[in-house]
Structure formats: structure tokens, C-alpha cells
Design a protein around this motif. Structure first.
Motif, short mmCIF file in Angstrom:
data_model
loop_
_atom_site.label_atom_id
_atom_site.label_comp_id
_atom_site.label_asym_id
_atom_site.label_seq_id
_atom_site.Cartn_x
_atom_site.Cartn_y
_atom_site.Cartn_z
N ILE A 61 -20.00 16.55 -17.98
CA ILE A 61 -19.01 16.31 -16.94
C ILE A 61 -18.21 17.59 -16.81
CG2 ILE A 61 -17.04 14.93 -16.20
CD1 ILE A 61 -18.16 12.63 -17.93
N THR A 62 -18.37 18.24 -15.66
CA THR A 62 -17.79 19.56 -15.44
C THR A 62 -16.81 19.53 -14.27
OG1 THR A 62 -18.31 21.88 -15.01
CG2 THR A 62 -19.74 20.27 -13.99
N LEU A 63 -15.78 20.36 -14.36
CA LEU A 63 -14.88 20.51 -13.23
C LEU A 63 -15.66 21.09 -12.06
CD1 LEU A 63 -11.51 22.10 -14.42
CD2 LEU A 63 -11.86 19.87 -13.37
N ASP A 64 -15.36 20.63 -10.87
CA ASP A 64 -16.00 21.17 -9.67
C ASP A 64 -15.58 22.62 -9.43
OD1 ASP A 64 -17.91 20.41 -7.83
OD2 ASP A 64 -16.44 19.77 -6.34
N ASP A 65 -14.33 22.94 -9.72
CA ASP A 65 -13.79 24.28 -9.58
C ASP A 65 -13.93 24.99 -10.93
OD1 ASP A 65 -11.83 26.47 -9.58
OD2 ASP A 65 -11.05 25.57 -7.75
N PRO A 74 -7.97 21.16 -8.01
CA PRO A 74 -8.88 22.05 -8.74
C PRO A 74 -8.99 21.71 -10.23
CG PRO A 74 -7.46 23.32 -7.29
CD PRO A 74 -6.94 21.91 -7.30
N GLN A 75 -7.98 21.05 -10.77
CA GLN A 75 -7.95 20.68 -12.18
C GLN A 75 -8.33 19.21 -12.40
OE1 GLN A 75 -4.02 22.85 -11.76
NE2 GLN A 75 -4.07 22.25 -13.92
N GLN A 76 -8.63 18.48 -11.31
CA GLN A 76 -8.89 17.05 -11.42
C GLN A 76 -10.20 16.58 -10.81
OE1 GLN A 76 -5.37 15.37 -9.55
NE2 GLN A 76 -4.29 15.30 -11.51
N LEU A 77 -10.91 17.44 -10.11
CA LEU A 77 -12.15 17.01 -9.46
C LEU A 77 -13.34 17.37 -10.33
CD1 LEU A 77 -11.44 17.87 -5.73
CD2 LEU A 77 -11.14 15.69 -6.94
N TRP A 78 -14.13 16.37 -10.68
CA TRP A 78 -15.23 16.48 -11.62
C TRP A 78 -16.56 16.15 -10.96
CZ3 TRP A 78 -13.78 18.04 -16.50
CH2 TRP A 78 -12.42 17.91 -16.82
N ARG A 79 -17.63 16.56 -11.61
CA ARG A 79 -18.97 16.18 -11.21
C ARG A 79 -19.83 16.16 -12.46
NH1 ARG A 79 -22.31 20.99 -10.31
NH2 ARG A 79 -21.05 22.83 -10.73
N THR A 80 -21.00 15.59 -12.34
CA THR A 80 -21.94 15.60 -13.45
C THR A 80 -23.09 16.52 -13.13
OG1 THR A 80 -23.21 13.72 -12.59
CG2 THR A 80 -21.39 13.21 -14.10
N ARG A 81 -23.71 17.04 -14.18
CA ARG A 81 -24.93 17.83 -13.99
C ARG A 81 -25.76 17.76 -15.27
NH1 ARG A 81 -22.33 23.94 -13.72
NH2 ARG A 81 -21.64 24.01 -15.88
N GLU A 82 -27.07 17.85 -15.06
CA GLU A 82 -28.01 17.81 -16.18
C GLU A 82 -28.36 19.20 -16.68
OE1 GLU A 82 -31.35 15.06 -15.67
OE2 GLU A 82 -30.25 14.22 -13.96
N THR A 83 -28.21 20.20 -15.82
CA THR A 83 -28.51 21.60 -16.18
C THR A 83 -27.52 22.50 -15.48
OG1 THR A 83 -30.00 21.84 -14.29
CG2 THR A 83 -31.00 21.16 -16.37
N ASP A 84 -27.49 23.74 -15.89
CA ASP A 84 -26.65 24.74 -15.25
C ASP A 84 -27.09 24.91 -13.80
OD1 ASP A 84 -24.80 26.79 -14.94
OD2 ASP A 84 -26.13 28.31 -15.73
N TYR A 112 -15.67 24.61 -16.84
CA TYR A 112 -15.11 23.78 -17.90
C TYR A 112 -15.75 22.39 -17.92
CZ TYR A 112 -11.48 27.25 -18.45
OH TYR A 112 -10.81 28.41 -18.68
N CYS A 113 -16.14 21.95 -19.11
CA CYS A 113 -16.71 20.62 -19.32
C CYS A 113 -15.81 19.84 -20.27
CB CYS A 113 -18.10 20.73 -19.95
SG CYS A 113 -19.39 21.16 -18.78
N ILE A 114 -15.90 18.52 -20.18
CA ILE A 114 -15.24 17.68 -21.16
C ILE A 114 -16.02 17.84 -22.46
CG2 ILE A 114 -14.59 15.33 -21.79
CD1 ILE A 114 -14.35 14.72 -18.79
N ASP A 115 -15.30 18.07 -23.56
CA ASP A 115 -15.90 18.53 -24.80
C ASP A 115 -15.13 17.98 -26.00
OD1 ASP A 115 -17.40 21.06 -26.19
OD2 ASP A 115 -15.32 21.04 -26.88
N ILE A 116 -15.83 17.73 -27.09
CA ILE A 116 -15.16 17.34 -28.34
C ILE A 116 -14.57 18.59 -28.98
CG2 ILE A 116 -15.43 16.32 -30.63
CD1 ILE A 116 -17.83 14.78 -29.55
#
Length: 176
Positions: free
Chosen positions: A26-30, A165-175, A39-43
């Protein structure tokens, strides 16, 4: 790529199933000020130092390396159930509260209110019980120890166009 939901009617029961469920980051769109891959959500912690007790943060996405980092993998099947589920650790994102400034920890999945998130069509992720509060990446950046990786705090804040810019997310399987 956003998951596709297929609804099946069987008698008086309506069942939802996810087509093409996948492991994603789950990565920020910006990319904000990201020098590598956004930036991705990360442990918190890294490699052998990953510690689910330290909760979640925003961190340089690892997909630039050619694969997703285990501490950044979420299951799209659970997104449809309003859970941010981390497959490799069998835990769900869990809010410390339902007010602005709440942090995001990790705990065994129990379906409780602090674990219920909505990932809407606009790319916002908000607390289901507090829809005016979105997962938000902080402005301040710190560098990872001995690396180019960047880290930002992840909190629940008022959803706003100014913070998009700090709140819009998207998902991706690869770069991409």
C-alpha cells in the motif's frame, strides 16, 4: 491495481468474493520527497529487526528491489473485509484510538472497531468508525540507519484536500 469484487446471490444470501486477490504493498499515490520509490505502509524495524510491537510507519517502498518487502505486504482479500492484514505476520493494523493523532499498531485480527478501515475509491483509507479521519503520512522525514531509506510517522488525521498528497493511497504488486 484495485481489486475487483464479484457479488454472488444464492437464495436470500448475498456473498462477496474477491477476484484476483493478491499480496500488495500500500503506497502513497504522491511520492512526496521520496528519493527511491515513494512511501509504503511498513512495520517499524527492518530485516531481522522487524518488530510488530513497534507498529506501522510510512517507509521507502521495497518494490524497487524487484519484489515486495515482507514487512510491507498486505492481502487484498482482507481489504474487501475492511482489514489491513499483513500476511507474513498474521496481524492486522490496529488504531490506538479513534481521534486525530492516533497511531497505527499491529495486533491479532479480531474484527474490532480499531481494526476496521475503509479503502475508498478515491484512495483514502479511513477508520470505519470515524470516517472523517484518514491514515496520514507526516511531513517530517528521517533517514534509515546507514541507508537511503526514508521514514515518516503514520497517524490518523482529519481527511482534507490540503493533506491529499499525504492521504491518498493505492495498491501495487510490483514497482511501476
Amino acid at each position: 491495481m484495485r481489486p475487483v469484487i464479484v457479488l454472488l446471490a444464492t437464495g436470500s444470501c448475498l456473498l462477496a468474493s474477491l477476484v484476483n486477490a493478491a499480496n500488495v504493498e500500500i503506497t502513497l499515490d504522491d511520492e512526496l520527497d521520496g528519493i527511491l520509490n515513494g512511501y509504503c505502509i511498513d512495520i517499524a524495524g527492518g530485516n531481522e529487526n522487524v518488530d510488530i510491537n513497534k507498529g506501522l510507519q510510512a517507509h521507502t517502498c521495497y518494490s524497487y528491489r524487484g519484489s515486495l518487502g515482507t514487512d510491507q505486504i498486505f492481502d487484498t482479500a482482507h481489504l474487501a473485509d475492511n482489514e489491513l492484514y499483513m500476511t507474513d505476520y498474521d496481524v492486522c493494523a490496529t488504531l490506538s484510538g479513534l481521534e486525530a493523532g492516533a497511531t497505527v499498531g499491529l495486533a491479532d485480527c479480531d474484527g474490532s472497531e480499531p481494526q476496521q478501515f475503509v479503502f475508498d475509491d478515491d484512495g483514502r483509507i479511513f477508520a470505519k468508525a470515524a470516517p472523517a479521519l484518514c491514515l496520514t503520512v507526516a511531513q517530517d522525514t528521517r533517514m534509515g540507519k546507514g541507508s537511503q531509506h526514508q521514514i515518516k510517522a503514520l497517524t490518523l488525521e482529519s481527511c482534507s484536500d490540503e493533506l491529499a498528497p499525504q492521504q491518498l493511497w493505492r495498491t501495487r504488486e510490483t514497482d511501476d
